[in-house]
Design a protein around this motif. Structure first.
Motif, PDB file in Angstrom:
ATOM      1  N   ARG A  18     -15.518 -16.999 -19.949  1.00 32.17           N
ATOM      2  CA  ARG A  18     -16.190 -16.037 -19.078  1.00 32.17           C
ATOM      3  C   ARG A  18     -15.281 -15.599 -17.931  1.00 32.17           C
ATOM      4  N   VAL A  19     -14.539 -16.554 -17.371  1.00 31.67           N
ATOM      5  CA  VAL A  19     -13.627 -16.247 -16.268  1.00 31.67           C
ATOM      6  C   VAL A  19     -12.522 -15.308 -16.739  1.00 31.67           C
ATOM      7  N   ARG A  20     -11.927 -15.617 -17.904  1.00 32.69           N
ATOM      8  CA  ARG A  20     -10.851 -14.776 -18.424  1.00 32.69           C
ATOM      9  C   ARG A  20     -11.376 -13.371 -18.750  1.00 32.69           C
ATOM     10  N   LEU A  21     -12.609 -13.304 -19.232  1.00 34.34           N
ATOM     11  CA  LEU A  21     -13.208 -12.007 -19.528  1.00 34.34           C
ATOM     12  C   LEU A  21     -13.391 -11.206 -18.249  1.00 34.34           C
ATOM     13  N   ARG A  22     -13.800 -11.889 -17.180  1.00 37.82           N
ATOM     14  CA  ARG A  22     -13.974 -11.198 -15.896  1.00 37.82           C
ATOM     15  C   ARG A  22     -12.637 -10.678 -15.380  1.00 37.82           C
ATOM     16  N   VAL A  23     -11.591 -11.479 -15.502  1.00 35.95           N
ATOM     17  CA  VAL A  23     -10.263 -11.046 -15.070  1.00 35.95           C
ATOM     18  C   VAL A  23      -9.798  -9.849 -15.892  1.00 35.95           C
ATOM     19  N   SER A  24     -10.058  -9.870 -17.198  1.00 37.11           N
ATOM     20  CA  SER A  24      -9.669  -8.741 -18.063  1.00 37.11           C
ATOM     21  C   SER A  24     -10.354  -7.458 -17.625  1.00 37.11           C
ATOM     22  N   ARG A  25     -11.627  -7.568 -17.279  1.00 32.62           N
ATOM     23  CA  ARG A  25     -12.355  -6.386 -16.823  1.00 32.62           C
ATOM     24  C   ARG A  25     -11.797  -5.877 -15.501  1.00 32.62           C
ATOM     25  N   TYR A  26     -11.469  -6.801 -14.615  1.00 34.04           N
ATOM     26  CA  TYR A  26     -10.854  -6.404 -13.344  1.00 34.04           C
ATOM     27  C   TYR A  26      -9.538  -5.671 -13.603  1.00 34.04           C
ATOM     28  N   ARG A  27      -8.767  -6.198 -14.531  1.00 35.86           N
ATOM     29  CA  ARG A  27      -7.452  -5.602 -14.831  1.00 35.86           C
ATOM     30  C   ARG A  27      -7.606  -4.198 -15.412  1.00 35.86           C
ATOM     31  N   GLU A  28      -8.564  -4.038 -16.314  1.00 37.71           N
ATOM     32  CA  GLU A  28      -8.788  -2.731 -16.931  1.00 37.71           C
ATOM     33  C   GLU A  28      -9.172  -1.682 -15.889  1.00 37.71           C
ATOM     34  N   ARG A  29      -9.897  -2.107 -14.856  1.00 41.04           N
ATOM     35  CA  ARG A  29     -10.375  -1.183 -13.828  1.00 41.04           C
ATOM     36  C   ARG A  29      -9.421  -1.080 -12.640  1.00 41.04           C
ATOM     37  N   ASN A  30      -8.316  -1.833 -12.692  1.00 42.31           N
ATOM     38  CA  ASN A  30      -7.408  -1.905 -11.542  1.00 42.31           C
ATOM     39  C   ASN A  30      -8.188  -2.317 -10.279  1.00 42.31           C
ATOM     40  N   TYR A  31      -9.037  -3.323 -10.482  1.00 37.91           N
ATOM     41  CA  TYR A  31     -10.004  -3.758  -9.478  1.00 37.91           C
ATOM     42  C   TYR A  31      -9.435  -4.962  -8.728  1.00 37.91           C
ATOM     43  N   SER A  32      -9.158  -4.787  -7.440  1.00 36.32           N
ATOM     44  CA  SER A  32      -8.512  -5.831  -6.646  1.00 36.32           C
ATOM     45  C   SER A  32      -9.524  -6.588  -5.803  1.00 36.32           C
ATOM     46  N   ILE A  33      -9.045  -7.598  -5.100  1.00 35.70           N
ATOM     47  CA  ILE A  33      -9.903  -8.367  -4.200  1.00 35.70           C
ATOM     48  C   ILE A  33     -10.409  -7.488  -3.063  1.00 35.70           C
ATOM     49  N   GLY A  61      -6.394   7.280   0.062  1.00 34.57           N
ATOM     50  CA  GLY A  61      -5.079   7.880  -0.152  1.00 34.57           C
ATOM     51  C   GLY A  61      -3.955   7.162   0.554  1.00 34.57           C
ATOM     52  N   VAL A  62      -4.266   6.371   1.587  1.00 36.38           N
ATOM     53  CA  VAL A  62      -3.200   5.663   2.308  1.00 36.38           C
ATOM     54  C   VAL A  62      -2.608   4.549   1.450  1.00 36.38           C
ATOM     55  N   ARG A  63      -3.290   4.195   0.361  1.00 37.06           N
ATOM     56  CA  ARG A  63      -2.758   3.186  -0.562  1.00 37.06           C
ATOM     57  C   ARG A  63      -2.780   3.728  -1.998  1.00 37.06           C
ATOM     58  N   SER A  64      -2.318   4.931  -2.150  1.00 32.67           N
ATOM     59  CA  SER A  64      -2.415   5.643  -3.431  1.00 32.67           C
ATOM     60  C   SER A  64      -1.564   5.011  -4.538  1.00 32.67           C
ATOM     61  N   HIS A  65      -0.501   4.293  -4.182  1.00 27.53           N
ATOM     62  CA  HIS A  65       0.371   3.697  -5.199  1.00 27.53           C
ATOM     63  C   HIS A  65       0.031   2.232  -5.484  1.00 27.53           C
ATOM     64  N   PHE A  66      -1.049   1.800  -4.943  1.00 28.32           N
ATOM     65  CA  PHE A  66      -1.514   0.424  -5.026  1.00 28.32           C
ATOM     66  C   PHE A  66      -1.966   0.092  -6.454  1.00 28.32           C
ATOM     67  N   THR A  67      -1.444  -0.990  -7.078  1.00 27.53           N
ATOM     68  CA  THR A  67      -1.896  -1.458  -8.394  1.00 27.53           C
ATOM     69  C   THR A  67      -2.065  -2.968  -8.345  1.00 27.53           C
ATOM     70  N   LEU A  68      -2.656  -3.519  -9.392  1.00 26.13           N
ATOM     71  CA  LEU A  68      -2.840  -4.973  -9.448  1.00 26.13           C
ATOM     72  C   LEU A  68      -1.509  -5.720  -9.539  1.00 26.13           C
ATOM     73  N   LEU A  69      -0.461  -5.035  -9.945  1.00 30.46           N
ATOM     74  CA  LEU A  69       0.854  -5.690 -10.044  1.00 30.46           C
ATOM     75  C   LEU A  69       1.658  -5.556  -8.753  1.00 30.46           C
ATOM     76  N   SER A  70       1.078  -4.887  -7.757  1.00 36.81           N
ATOM     77  CA  SER A  70       1.737  -4.781  -6.450  1.00 36.81           C
ATOM     78  C   SER A  70       1.654  -6.126  -5.729  1.00 36.81           C
ATOM     79  N   PRO A  71       2.680  -6.475  -4.942  1.00 36.37           N
ATOM     80  CA  PRO A  71       2.596  -7.718  -4.169  1.00 36.37           C
ATOM     81  C   PRO A  71       1.481  -7.608  -3.127  1.00 36.37           C
ATOM     82  N   ALA A  72       0.721  -8.680  -2.970  1.00 35.21           N
ATOM     83  CA  ALA A  72      -0.350  -8.720  -1.967  1.00 35.21           C
ATOM     84  C   ALA A  72      -0.014  -9.697  -0.857  1.00 35.21           C
ATOM     85  N   VAL A  73       0.564 -10.831  -1.241  1.00 33.62           N
ATOM     86  CA  VAL A  73       0.820 -11.905  -0.282  1.00 33.62           C
ATOM     87  C   VAL A  73       2.110 -12.622  -0.660  1.00 33.62           C
ATOM     88  N   TYR A  74       2.829 -13.087   0.350  1.00 33.85           N
ATOM     89  CA  TYR A  74       3.952 -14.006   0.145  1.00 33.85           C
ATOM     90  C   TYR A  74       3.566 -15.332   0.789  1.00 33.85           C
TER      91      TYR A  74
END
Length: 612
Positions: free
Chosen positions: A33-48, A202-215
């Motif tokens: 169920r968790v992996r399925l939820r992550v897959s759905r988030y990824r498909e939608r480019n849905y971030s925290i 629009g201020v974060r128009s290039h934002f994707t799930l593969l973008s760095p969020a935190v170091y």
């Protein structure tokens, strides 16, 4: 009828052979169920951030963050982070994609700053506020940050590195209403004056799930701290992974762990993902822990082993079991402390897990087996291959067979935990440090061309398939919940007056989690050990947890054929004056110096009478 009897007999036999059958199945269902939820988030480019904004809409007035006597709703957090984002945007300090570094303690403004920067599409580097001087400067440069935001209490710390930071054209902000120091700007006043209006996407128009969020910084196994890259996808994967622990939207989670660490930070992101309430304390307090739990109706606590030990060491009270805590999530608790904690504080589920900040897999002890960090589950291991392999401590490398491949350790035998790097379990590595990223990879482990992540940890898989932590390898040890790189400590000691060379390692202290720092030191010709001078030098350049608790003066430091310091024998000998003829010293923080390690001090340390 006979068929039913046979089926029942087979099923009973299965349960006898595998008493954890139902827990194993439940874990796999939850994992699916968790992996399925992550897959759905990824498909939608849905971030925290998207999740946070959705929760703000659905439950704007629900308590989100509780801190001391302050209560912030989800809507409050949204508006405060909008003010942060607009203040930064108006100042021109950062634009989308620019990194900002935070030097802030456990307080709500840390959270608003991160959310505000997220709304601008800016990754954030979480600096460890215990760091000093060159180590702090190194961490800052690792991130490539264009702005530094520091709490007022760390103003002096920032001033030490300010000239070097300003050379990089970095904007430096202090969380104060005014600041007179040249090169620094006040920031709280700018936030207070900013609008609460939402920012256009629009201020974060290039934002994707593969973008760095935190170091997030980790000492790893060698050298100075490294900035582990956490993408938005990794945050969502790790955050939803906490659902495997059994947290729900009705929970109230309490953390005293530093927010600059992955564990504390993930407690906050899990709060957002589940729509929970987050109780934050600036620093751990054993005497106030349960009072806080009662005051805020806490149901879930986060821990590291030291926290549980400290709680068990407090005086017993009649109110010890008067609380609503049902679940504890964390790592590093010893079996004897685990038992004592349950006996004293009640039937709390302790869900231990194992994983590294930069690692590509977490392992869960979902059946609450005392002492274990996880459990081998065939299907889980099939999807995310990992192994415990034989390790040659003398050569400080995995043991390989005649074909050049690694050898799996037998059941019950400690070995190096390695995790295969795959598309499903990627290893992103460290920011601006390709060399250290490659160092964490093991090639041709079981077949030509495969690549595994080297955890740097020795683990053991028991005959009944539970996983136990054994030790760390390489040039690192863990003390007070922090990873300490021995090379970093050695570099600092080596420039102290009178010191020619230093070999740093960790030693076991009875009754304590992790290992305490110890240094075997070679003095310069004709020099005596400066007990006060060395302490002052270490105090200036190292955080308290990284300063060696013990020092051993030697006539020579042994090295291997590859010019590495020999540590195995030193670790085994520890700090026992009955076994060691070399002069030994003990760190006395009250006196502000190193003092001779007498038999009396040694006895006090190993019996727990003297606190470290």
């Amino acid at each position: 009828m006979l068929i039913w009897i046979i089926c029942a007999a087979v099923f009973i036999g299965l349960l006898i052979r595998n008493p954890y059958f139902f827990q194993d199945v439940h874990f796999l269902i939850t994992l699916f169920r968790v992996r399925l939820r992550v897959s759905r988030y990824r498909e939608r480019n849905y971030s925290i951030l998207d999740r946070f904004l959705d929760v703000v809409k659905t439950q704007p007035h629900k308590p989100f963050v509780l801190f001391k006597d302050e209560t912030y709703s989800y809507q409050d957090a949204d508006k405060l982070s909008n003010k942060v984002a607009r203040a930064l945007l108006d100042s021109g300090a950062v634009t989308e994609g620019d990194t900002a570094a935070l030097l802030v303690g456990n307080e709500p403004v840390f959270l608003w700053l991160w959310l505000g920067l997220l709304k601008l599409g800016c990754p954030v580097a979480f600096l460890n506020y215990n760091m000093k001087s060159q180590s702090l400067l190194h961490c800052f440069h690792c991130s490539g940050a264009k702005a530094l935001i520091a709490a007022e209490e760390y103003k002096d710390t920032v001033e030490e590195i300010l000239p070097h930071v300003l050379e990089q054209s970095v904007r430096v902000f202090i969380l104060a209403d005014q600041c007179q120091t040249s090169g620094m700007e006040s920031f709280r006043d700018k936030v207070n004056q900013a609008s609460t209006e939402p920012l256009p996407s629009g201020v974060r128009s290039h934002f994707t799930l593969l973008s760095p969020a935190v170091y997030i910084y980790t000492s790893g196994t060698t050298g100075l701290p490294k900035a582990a890259v956490m993408t938005h996808l990794r945050i969502m994967s790790m955050t939803t992974g906490l659902a495997l622990m059994g947290i729900t939207s009705s929970d109230v989670i309490y953390t005293t762990l530093p927010l600059y660490h992955a564990a504390g930070f993930m407690g906050f992101t899990a709060t957002i993902e589940r729509g929970m309430t987050f109780v934050l304390r600036n620093k751990f307090s054993a005497s106030n822990f349960w009072e806080d739990c009662r005051k805020f109706n806490v149901t879930v606590i986060q821990y590291i082993g030291e926290i549980m030990r400290y709680l068990c060491n407090t005086p017993k009270k009649d109110s010890d079991r008067c609380h609503k805590v049902r679940l504890a999530m964390g790592n590093g608790i010893r079996a004897e402390v685990w038992r004592e904690f349950l006996n004293r504080f009640g039937n709390i589920q302790i869900k231990e897990f194992y994983g590294a900040t930069e690692g590509n897999l977490a392992i869960h002890n979902y059946v609450c087996k005392i002492g274990a960090v996880g459990r081998v589950n065939f299907l889980h291991k099939k999807a995310f291959p990992y192994a415990v392999i034989k390790y040659d401590h003398a050569k400080d490398e995995p043991l390989r067979d005649s074909s050049g491949f690694c050898i799996e350790a037998a059941k019950g035998e400690p070995g190096l935990m390695v995790i295969q790097i795959t598309q499903r379990a990627p290893f992103i590595g460290y920011a601006r440090d390709l060399k250290q990223t490659e160092k964490k990879k093991l090639h041709d482990v079981f077949k030509k061309g495969d690549v595994y992540f080297n955890t740097g940890d020795m683990l053991c898989i028991s005959k009944d398939n539970f996983i136990y932590f054994h030790d760390r390898i390489g040039d690192t040890f863990r003390w007070k919940g922090e990873n300490v790189a021995t090379n970093e400590v050695s570099d600092v000691i080596n420039v102290a007056d009178g010191i020619k060379e230093a070999n740093v390692y960790g030693v076991h202290v009875p009754g304590h989690e992790g290992k305490a720092g110890m240094a075997a030191v070679l003095l310069k010709d004709g020099e005596k050990f400066d007990c006060i001078g060395v302490f002052k030098h270490l105090e200036k350049f190292l955080p308290a947890y990284a300063r060696p608790r013990f020092i051993r003066i030697q006539n020579s430091l042994e090295i291997t054929g590859t010019f590495k310091y020999m540590k195995v024998k030193l670790v085994e000998e520890g700090f026992d004056p009955n076994k060691i003829t070399d002069p030994l010293y003990f760190l006395d923080e009250r006196e502000g110096k190193y003092i001779p390690l007498t038999q009396e001090i040694f006895s006090s340390v190993i019996t727990g009478k003297m606190k470290l």
